[in-house]
Design a protein around this motif. Structure first.
Motif, PDB file in Angstrom:
ATOM      1  N   ILE A 136       0.842  -1.189   0.000  1.00 10.65           N
ATOM      2  CA  ILE A 136       0.000   0.000   0.000  1.00 10.65           C
ATOM      3  C   ILE A 136       0.878   1.240   0.000  1.00 10.65           C
ATOM      4  O   ILE A 136       2.000   1.236   0.504  1.00 10.65           O
ATOM      5  CB  ILE A 136      -0.958   0.017   1.206  1.00 10.65           C
ATOM      6  N   SER A 139      -0.083   6.103  -3.780  1.00 13.82           N
ATOM      7  CA  SER A 139      -0.520   5.997  -5.166  1.00 13.82           C
ATOM      8  C   SER A 139      -0.257   4.578  -5.656  1.00 13.82           C
ATOM      9  O   SER A 139       0.154   3.705  -4.886  1.00 13.82           O
ATOM     10  CB  SER A 139       0.238   7.004  -6.039  1.00 13.82           C
ATOM     11  N   ASP A 140      -0.461   4.361  -6.961  1.00 16.11           N
ATOM     12  CA  ASP A 140      -0.157   3.049  -7.542  1.00 16.11           C
ATOM     13  C   ASP A 140       1.163   3.066  -8.304  1.00 16.11           C
ATOM     14  O   ASP A 140       1.439   2.172  -9.097  1.00 16.11           O
ATOM     15  CB  ASP A 140      -1.300   2.606  -8.460  1.00 16.11           C
ATOM     16  N   ARG A 159      -1.042  -0.318  -4.251  1.00 17.41           N
ATOM     17  CA  ARG A 159      -2.344   0.323  -4.465  1.00 17.41           C
ATOM     18  C   ARG A 159      -2.477   1.483  -3.486  1.00 17.41           C
ATOM     19  O   ARG A 159      -1.886   1.468  -2.398  1.00 17.41           O
ATOM     20  CB  ARG A 159      -3.487  -0.671  -4.262  1.00 17.41           C
ATOM     21  N   PRO A 160      -3.232   2.516  -3.861  1.00 23.22           N
ATOM     22  CA  PRO A 160      -3.418   3.647  -2.941  1.00 23.22           C
ATOM     23  C   PRO A 160      -4.168   3.214  -1.690  1.00 23.22           C
ATOM     24  O   PRO A 160      -5.079   2.382  -1.750  1.00 23.22           O
ATOM     25  CB  PRO A 160      -4.251   4.643  -3.763  1.00 23.22           C
ATOM     26  N   MET A 161      -3.791   3.738  -0.566  1.00 27.64           N
ATOM     27  CA  MET A 161      -4.463   3.434   0.684  1.00 27.64           C
ATOM     28  C   MET A 161      -5.859   4.055   0.693  1.00 27.64           C
ATOM     29  O   MET A 161      -6.084   5.132   0.122  1.00 27.64           O
ATOM     30  CB  MET A 161      -3.667   3.988   1.875  1.00 27.64           C
ATOM     31  N   THR A 162      -6.780   3.394   1.337  1.00 25.05           N
ATOM     32  CA  THR A 162      -8.103   3.964   1.553  1.00 25.05           C
ATOM     33  C   THR A 162      -8.037   4.925   2.734  1.00 25.05           C
ATOM     34  O   THR A 162      -7.066   4.928   3.507  1.00 25.05           O
ATOM     35  CB  THR A 162      -9.136   2.874   1.859  1.00 25.05           C
ATOM     36  N   VAL A 163      -9.058   5.735   2.878  1.00 29.25           N
ATOM     37  CA  VAL A 163      -9.106   6.654   4.015  1.00 29.25           C
ATOM     38  C   VAL A 163      -9.062   5.878   5.324  1.00 29.25           C
ATOM     39  O   VAL A 163      -8.360   6.252   6.274  1.00 29.25           O
ATOM     40  CB  VAL A 163     -10.370   7.535   3.949  1.00 29.25           C
ATOM     41  N   ASP A 164      -9.783   4.762   5.383  1.00 29.34           N
ATOM     42  CA  ASP A 164      -9.782   3.946   6.599  1.00 29.34           C
ATOM     43  C   ASP A 164      -8.391   3.397   6.890  1.00 29.34           C
ATOM     44  O   ASP A 164      -7.964   3.337   8.060  1.00 29.34           O
ATOM     45  CB  ASP A 164     -10.780   2.791   6.469  1.00 29.34           C
ATOM     46  N   GLU A 165      -7.670   2.994   5.837  1.00 30.97           N
ATOM     47  CA  GLU A 165      -6.316   2.464   6.030  1.00 30.97           C
ATOM     48  C   GLU A 165      -5.354   3.553   6.493  1.00 30.97           C
ATOM     49  O   GLU A 165      -4.434   3.283   7.272  1.00 30.97           O
ATOM     50  CB  GLU A 165      -5.821   1.824   4.741  1.00 30.97           C
TER      51      GLU A 165
END
Length: 269
Positions: A136, A139-140, A159-165
């Motif tokens: 993570i 960006s990608d 992969r880009p991190m989610t807000v939760d991550e």
């Protein structure tokens, strides 16, 4: 150890600002020569992704401790699979906290101070070193080149991190800081890596308000466990061996085998 040329002895620095006290938060340093965070990859594997500081780590940090001196640890995982580097310790498992407590006790016994450097490597660790989990990042965009397991980063992009991550990772840093305190550390430092952080640091250092408060040294601290004393008294330095920076066989080679000046261990500078 391969032969190398050591720098000649130099003017003693004991009467310079390097050996004047420095207030750092609640701590007071007696000199300003700081051991840099240095990845050495020698922790003991307990299980996949869990590496524990052992007797060698206790000896290594204790050797380099000095009265009123500050050490920064090697980059330390904030949670399971925060990195994919073998031999890199963490500060999330009970066994790791116990191991680090032995290190901090040994440093404190010599009158030294020690901070834990916390990190998450993001896209720098491929899935093969993270139990198959995709890396993570922000960006990608992958790093160029190959990882330690031979994986081409381009073949395993993050992969880009989610807000939760993002929030979860922030929580991991906070929890790791609390566990570092539990392990006896005097403070923590966040591994910032290059990029915007480095540019901001340069701006700060070149500003009118900047002061060179301390000097953080790495390779010379690896090779000279009594570096503050050598600098204070103008003593010659051991040459470092790059081939043992990130592991060796046996692990002690290039880690705890560098001699003190005159073969003696000293507790103060």
């Amino acid at each position: 150890m391969p032969a190398a040329i050591s720098p000649p002895p130099f003017t003693p620095l004991r009467d310079t600002v390097l050996f004047k006290p420095l207030k750092l938060g609640k701590a007071t340093l007696e000199h300003r020569i700081v051991q840099a965070p240095l990845t050495r990859m020698r922790a003991t594997k307990e299980s996949d992704g869990v590496y524990v500081p052992d007797d060698l780590a206790v000896e290594y940090y204790s050797q380099r401790a000095s009265k009123g001196g500050l050490q920064l640890t090697e980059a330390t995982d904030i949670c399971h699979y925060a990195s994919g580097y073998p031999g890199v310790p963490g500060v999330f498992a009970p066994s790791q906290i116990t191991g680090w407590k032995r290190v901090t006790d040994a440093v404190h016994a010599k009158g030294g101070l020690i901070f834990c450097q916390l990190w998450h490597t993001g896209r720098a660790s491929p899935p093969g070193l993270r139990a198959g989990k995709q890396s993570i990042s922000a960006s990608d965009v992958p790093i160029s080149g190959a990882a330690l397991d031979g994986t081409q980063y381009g073949d395993a992009p993050p992969r880009p991190m989610t807000v939760d991550e993002i929030h979860e990772t922030t929580d991991h840093f906070a929890e790791a800081a609390k566990k570092a305190v539990e392990a006896g550390f005097d403070g923590v430092e966040i591994h910032g890596a290059p990029g915007g952080t480095a540019r901001r640091l340069i701006q700060l250092l070149t500003s009118k308000q900047a002061q060179t408060d301390a000097v953080v040294m790495g390779r010379w601290f690896i090779a000279n466990p009594d570096l503050p004393r050598r600098l204070a008294d103008g003593l010659p330095l051991n040459a470092y061996d790059r081939t043992t920076f990130y592991g060796a066989n046996p692990p002690s080679e290039g880690y705890t085998t560098y001699p003190f000046f005159g073969g003696q261990t000293v507790d103060t500078v």
